[in-house]
Motif scaffolding. Structure first.
Motif, PDB file in Angstrom:
ATOM      1  N   LEU A   7       0.829  -0.966   0.119  1.00 60.32           N
ATOM      2  CA  LEU A   7      -0.096  -0.056   0.182  1.00 60.32           C
ATOM      3  C   LEU A   7       0.869   1.201   0.133  1.00 60.32           C
ATOM      4  O   LEU A   7       0.243   2.365  -0.171  1.00 60.32           O
ATOM      5  N   GLY A   8       2.169   1.152   0.146  1.00 59.41           N
ATOM      6  CA  GLY A   8       3.005   2.467   0.204  1.00 59.41           C
ATOM      7  C   GLY A   8       3.468   2.739   1.432  1.00 59.41           C
ATOM      8  O   GLY A   8       3.726   4.089   1.629  1.00 59.41           O
ATOM      9  N   VAL A   9       3.341   2.110   2.540  1.00 54.31           N
ATOM     10  CA  VAL A   9       3.488   2.590   3.934  1.00 54.31           C
ATOM     11  C   VAL A   9       4.672   1.859   4.594  1.00 54.31           C
ATOM     12  O   VAL A   9       4.713   0.647   4.397  1.00 54.31           O
ATOM     13  N   ALA A  10       5.593   2.584   5.172  1.00 52.92           N
ATOM     14  CA  ALA A  10       6.610   2.237   5.833  1.00 52.92           C
ATOM     15  C   ALA A  10       6.636   2.540   7.260  1.00 52.92           C
ATOM     16  O   ALA A  10       6.177   3.956   7.387  1.00 52.92           O
ATOM     17  N   VAL A  80      11.612  -0.055   0.488  1.00 49.29           N
ATOM     18  CA  VAL A  80      10.370  -0.376  -0.006  1.00 49.29           C
ATOM     19  C   VAL A  80       9.531   0.754  -0.779  1.00 49.29           C
ATOM     20  O   VAL A  80       8.667   0.683  -1.214  1.00 49.29           O
ATOM     21  N   ALA A  81      10.321   1.742  -1.098  1.00 43.70           N
ATOM     22  CA  ALA A  81       9.706   3.149  -1.828  1.00 43.70           C
ATOM     23  C   ALA A  81       8.473   3.493  -1.382  1.00 43.70           C
ATOM     24  O   ALA A  81       7.570   3.483  -2.132  1.00 43.70           O
ATOM     25  N   PRO A  82       8.121   3.891   0.054  1.00 41.26           N
ATOM     26  CA  PRO A  82       7.024   4.214   0.409  1.00 41.26           C
ATOM     27  C   PRO A  82       6.436   5.456   0.035  1.00 41.26           C
ATOM     28  O   PRO A  82       7.360   6.341  -0.581  1.00 41.26           O
ATOM     29  N   ARG A  83       4.970   5.646  -0.104  1.00 41.98           N
ATOM     30  CA  ARG A  83       4.586   6.708  -0.462  1.00 41.98           C
ATOM     31  C   ARG A  83       4.453   7.563   0.786  1.00 41.98           C
ATOM     32  O   ARG A  83       4.280   8.868   1.065  1.00 41.98           O
ATOM     33  N   VAL A  84       4.130   6.860   1.852  1.00 42.87           N
ATOM     34  CA  VAL A  84       3.848   7.424   3.441  1.00 42.87           C
ATOM     35  C   VAL A  84       4.974   6.754   4.250  1.00 42.87           C
ATOM     36  O   VAL A  84       5.105   5.556   4.317  1.00 42.87           O
ATOM     37  N   LEU A  85       5.620   7.691   5.118  1.00 39.87           N
ATOM     38  CA  LEU A  85       6.803   7.020   6.058  1.00 39.87           C
ATOM     39  C   LEU A  85       6.238   7.515   7.465  1.00 39.87           C
ATOM     40  O   LEU A  85       6.203   8.755   7.669  1.00 39.87           O
ATOM     41  N   LEU A  86       5.980   6.703   8.272  1.00 38.94           N
ATOM     42  CA  LEU A  86       5.463   6.990   9.702  1.00 38.94           C
ATOM     43  C   LEU A  86       6.823   6.556  10.528  1.00 38.94           C
ATOM     44  O   LEU A  86       7.561   5.662  10.602  1.00 38.94           O
ATOM     45  N   LEU A  87       6.727   7.784  11.137  1.00 38.87           N
ATOM     46  CA  LEU A  87       8.173   8.246  12.252  1.00 38.87           C
ATOM     47  C   LEU A  87       7.849   8.277  13.655  1.00 38.87           C
ATOM     48  O   LEU A  87       7.086   8.891  13.933  1.00 38.87           O
ATOM     49  N   ASP A  88       8.463   7.113  14.535  1.00 34.24           N
ATOM     50  CA  ASP A  88       7.707   7.299  15.925  1.00 34.24           C
ATOM     51  C   ASP A  88       9.021   7.832  16.732  1.00 34.24           C
ATOM     52  O   ASP A  88      10.040   7.214  16.796  1.00 34.24           O
ATOM     53  N   GLU A  89       8.905   9.165  17.256  1.00 34.48           N
ATOM     54  CA  GLU A  89       9.910   9.841  17.898  1.00 34.48           C
ATOM     55  C   GLU A  89      11.157   9.807  17.328  1.00 34.48           C
ATOM     56  O   GLU A  89      12.143   9.318  18.001  1.00 34.48           O
ATOM     57  N   PRO A  90      11.662  10.207  16.101  1.00 35.37           N
ATOM     58  CA  PRO A  90      12.850   9.973  15.582  1.00 35.37           C
ATOM     59  C   PRO A  90      13.966  10.703  16.233  1.00 35.37           C
ATOM     60  O   PRO A  90      15.146  10.142  16.127  1.00 35.37           O
ATOM     61  N   SER A  91      13.578  11.833  17.029  1.00 39.81           N
ATOM     62  CA  SER A  91      14.795  12.468  17.569  1.00 39.81           C
ATOM     63  C   SER A  91      15.061  12.078  19.121  1.00 39.81           C
ATOM     64  O   SER A  91      16.029  12.386  19.584  1.00 39.81           O
ATOM     65  N   ALA A  92      14.180  11.197  19.532  1.00 38.24           N
ATOM     66  CA  ALA A  92      14.357  10.606  21.009  1.00 38.24           C
ATOM     67  C   ALA A  92      15.805  10.109  21.360  1.00 38.24           C
ATOM     68  O   ALA A  92      16.422   9.509  20.609  1.00 38.24           O
ATOM     69  N   GLY A  93      16.421  10.855  22.444  1.00 36.05           N
ATOM     70  CA  GLY A  93      17.742  10.512  22.765  1.00 36.05           C
ATOM     71  C   GLY A  93      18.969  10.908  21.922  1.00 36.05           C
ATOM     72  O   GLY A  93      20.062  10.690  22.325  1.00 36.05           O
ATOM     73  N   LEU A  94      18.603  11.971  21.099  1.00 33.08           N
ATOM     74  CA  LEU A  94      19.796  12.173  20.335  1.00 33.08           C
ATOM     75  C   LEU A  94      20.170  13.696  20.682  1.00 33.08           C
ATOM     76  O   LEU A  94      19.651  14.651  21.110  1.00 33.08           O
ATOM     77  N   ALA A 115       5.251  11.519   1.829  1.00 33.30           N
ATOM     78  CA  ALA A 115       4.703  11.993   2.879  1.00 33.30           C
ATOM     79  C   ALA A 115       5.335  11.395   4.139  1.00 33.30           C
ATOM     80  O   ALA A 115       5.534  10.129   4.282  1.00 33.30           O
ATOM     81  N   ILE A 116       5.180  12.389   5.077  1.00 41.54           N
ATOM     82  CA  ILE A 116       5.767  11.979   6.623  1.00 41.54           C
ATOM     83  C   ILE A 116       4.788  12.110   7.472  1.00 41.54           C
ATOM     84  O   ILE A 116       3.848  13.079   7.703  1.00 41.54           O
ATOM     85  N   VAL A 117       4.383  11.045   8.296  1.00 41.25           N
ATOM     86  CA  VAL A 117       3.670  11.282   9.614  1.00 41.25           C
ATOM     87  C   VAL A 117       4.400  10.888  10.611  1.00 41.25           C
ATOM     88  O   VAL A 117       5.097   9.980  10.933  1.00 41.25           O
ATOM     89  N   MET A 118       4.527  11.923  11.548  1.00 36.69           N
ATOM     90  CA  MET A 118       5.608  12.027  12.926  1.00 36.69           C
ATOM     91  C   MET A 118       5.077  12.042  13.884  1.00 36.69           C
ATOM     92  O   MET A 118       4.255  13.168  14.171  1.00 36.69           O
ATOM     93  N   VAL A 119       5.348  11.177  14.906  1.00 41.76           N
ATOM     94  CA  VAL A 119       4.985  11.738  16.304  1.00 41.76           C
ATOM     95  C   VAL A 119       6.315  12.225  16.938  1.00 41.76           C
ATOM     96  O   VAL A 119       7.411  11.447  16.789  1.00 41.76           O
ATOM     97  N   GLU A 120       6.340  13.180  17.643  1.00 47.00           N
ATOM     98  CA  GLU A 120       7.597  13.855  18.026  1.00 47.00           C
ATOM     99  C   GLU A 120       7.540  14.671  19.321  1.00 47.00           C
ATOM    100  O   GLU A 120       6.412  15.687  19.304  1.00 47.00           O
ATOM    101  N   GLN A 121       8.277  14.579  20.285  1.00 50.29           N
ATOM    102  CA  GLN A 121       8.272  15.241  21.584  1.00 50.29           C
ATOM    103  C   GLN A 121       8.854  16.713  21.190  1.00 50.29           C
ATOM    104  O   GLN A 121       8.329  17.633  21.897  1.00 50.29           O
ATOM    105  N   ASN A 122       9.727  16.932  20.326  1.00 54.99           N
ATOM    106  CA  ASN A 122      10.354  17.902  20.138  1.00 54.99           C
ATOM    107  C   ASN A 122       9.082  18.708  19.241  1.00 54.99           C
ATOM    108  O   ASN A 122       9.588  18.965  17.876  1.00 54.99           O
ATOM    109  N   ALA A 123       8.241  19.439  19.771  1.00 56.33           N
ATOM    110  CA  ALA A 123       7.255  19.912  19.028  1.00 56.33           C
ATOM    111  C   ALA A 123       7.525  21.233  18.068  1.00 56.33           C
ATOM    112  O   ALA A 123       7.186  21.344  17.206  1.00 56.33           O
ATOM    113  N   LEU A 124       8.595  21.999  18.826  1.00 63.27           N
ATOM    114  CA  LEU A 124       8.816  23.181  17.843  1.00 63.27           C
ATOM    115  C   LEU A 124       9.399  22.813  16.507  1.00 63.27           C
ATOM    116  O   LEU A 124       9.083  23.430  15.435  1.00 63.27           O
ATOM    117  N   GLU A 125      10.422  21.713  16.825  1.00 58.83           N
ATOM    118  CA  GLU A 125      11.162  21.131  15.609  1.00 58.83           C
ATOM    119  C   GLU A 125      10.211  20.600  14.446  1.00 58.83           C
ATOM    120  O   GLU A 125      10.229  20.924  13.561  1.00 58.83           O
TER     121      GLU A 125
END
Length: 163
Positions: A7-10, A80-94, A115-125
């Motif tokens: 479906l194009g989701v990773a 997998v050449a996604p159309r949508v990339l789901l990211l869970d807290e990518p900057s956690a601990g960096l 397309a990026i769908v991201m859950v992120e604690q660093n809200a401003l960024e």
């Protein structure tokens, strides 16, 4: 996973998102597992996009820094050449500089049409790179709208963004 990938989701989980004992290249091969016929071509493309991964292709993933592991995890998802990339807290601990580089990589992936769908604690960024934002409180949507409007809203800033 095969149907979701088709479906194009990773998805890139927050933690345990690489195989630490495998090399960078082997991790990418695992990312391309569902489409093995295109693996070599996609690995070449990934190495072109991420020269640091190309330089470290034979190194075990455990030898990479936290930011480099996050880049590898995103690169695995891109296999997998996604159309949508789901990211869970990518900057956690960096570290802040690693997080900045990571967010620039996310911008580049998005500019390439993913397309990026991201859950992120660093809200401003996150709001700085997003087109649209949702602010969750206790798992429920508290506010949503154009990211720039949310970032500039004094009420949102005072309550949710620490300023």
């Amino acid at each position: 996973p095969r149907e979701i990938s088709a479906l194009g989701v990773a998805f890139v989980p927050q933690e345990r998102n690489v195989f630490p004992t495998l090399s960078v290249r082997e991790n990418l091969e695992m990312g391309g597992y569902l489409e093995p016929r295109r693996t070599r071509e996609r690995i070449d493309s990934i190495f072109g996009r991420f020269p640091l991964l190309a330089e470290r292709r034979r190194h075990a993933a455990r030898t990479l820094s936290g930011g480099q592991r996050q880049i590898l995890a995103m690169a695995m998802a891109l296999m997998v050449a996604p159309r949508v990339l789901l990211l869970d807290e990518p900057s956690a601990g960096l570290a802040p500089t690693a997080a900045e580089r990571l967010f620039e990589t996310i911008r580049e992936i998005n500019r390439d049409g993913v397309a990026i769908v991201m859950v992120e604690q660093n809200a401003l960024e996150a709001l700085a790179i997003a087109g649209r934002g949702y602010i969750l409180v206790d798992g429920r949507n508290s506010r949503s709208g154009p990211a720039a409007a949310l970032a500039g809203d004094s009420h949102v800033g005072r309550i949710f963004l620490g300023g």
